[in-house]
Design an enzyme around this catalytic site. Structure first.
Site: not given
Length: 298
Positions: A187, A192
């Protein structure tokens, strides 16, 4: 996009974007316990060469666009993107994703801008089907690219970037990220926010081996550019260089990333790691000029 408490590891100061920090969980739920923050930022490492450069001396490479200009119309959008997450409507927050070619209440286009809209619901819709199975309190939007990103000998370099207006209030959890198609990890989180104005650049090699660089962003609700430059460094590993508004912030080693296909996802999740008391009104997350390109070796 996951979240767990982890051991903090610092590389330089937070102010210059090189600070390590507590990590998070990645994509399909929360993990308990502690995770070691590993191999994060190589201090003093030079930013990579610009896109479209040869991969190495004497090696011919041709740059090609993979995704470019896909938000101009629904036809262009649907040629490049699918609605919802690759695995469905639920994830590790309290929002359930809705959207299709005939439902644009939470995923819509206007003048080259993709908007994801989260709306608080007032009825009981049960719990999320994904760990940690939070009560569904929002309807929201997610999309994922049809083209997968796979670093190989043939495609040793990728550029992934976009301009975003991201919410940063308590209980809002927007992301622009890459995650493994066949397994998790790998990932890479390019954008974010978890309920404040800090952006988390994260690279998950395993569930407990994570690099995180936390960078404060002035006014995340204004347009900012988030970019990852991914380059193959040996038979199994990549380096991922992270940028904010054209300024290099970190390089993380993606051990074992070579040959593993990745989904590219844009989503507006809610609550979960961003706090349990989300907004009562609508929340908006906007994207434009999302681009993916790669070098193809001869």
């Amino acid at each position: 996009m996951r979240d767990v408490p982890v051991r903090s590891e610092s590389y330089g100061s937070q102010g210059d974007g090189r600070g390590g920090g507590p990590g998070r969980v990645g994509r399909r739920g929360f993990l308990g316990g502690a995770a070691a923050l590993g191999g994060a930022l190589a201090l003093g490492a030079a930013p990579p060469r610009t896109a479209r450069a040869a991969t190495s001396a004497g090696t011919a490479a041709a740059w090609e666009d993979v995704i470019n200009g896909s938000f101009g119309s629904y036809g262009a959008f649907e040629a490049e993107w699918n609605y919802l997450y690759p695995w469905g409507s639920d994830h590790n927050g309290s929002a359930r994703m809705y959207g299709s070619s005939t439902d644009h209440n939470h995923i819509y286009l206007n003048s080259g801008v993709l908007t994801l809209q989260a709306t608080r619901i007032t009825w009981d819709e049960g719990t999320s089907s994904s760990t940690p199975h939070l009560p569904i309190r929002y309807h929201s939007g997610a999309v994922h690219a049809k083209n997968q990103i796979v670093v190989t000998d043939q495609f040793p370099e990728y550029e992934v970037k976009g301009e975003f207006q991201a919410p940063s209030g308590a209980g809002t959890w927007p992301a622009f990220w890459l995650t493994g198609v066949n397994s998790w990890p790998p990932e890479s989180d390019i954008l974010e926010f978890k309920g404040n104005t800090n952006n988390w650049f994260n690279t998950f090699r395993t569930s407990s081996d994570v690099s995180s660089t936390i960078v404060g962003v002035p006014s995340p609700g204004s347009w900012h550019t988030y970019r990852a430059w991914i380059t193959k460094v040996n038979a199994t590993d990549v380096d991922i260089h992270y940028y904010l508004d054209g300024t290099w912030k970190a390089v993380h080693r993606g051990a074992g990333f070579v040959g593993k296909p990745l989904w590219l996802i844009i989503n507006l999740q809610m609550e979960g790691s961003s706090g349990s008391s989300g907004p009562g009104g609508d929340t908006f997350y906007r994207a434009r000029n999302v681009y993916v390109g790669r070098n193809r070796t001869a």
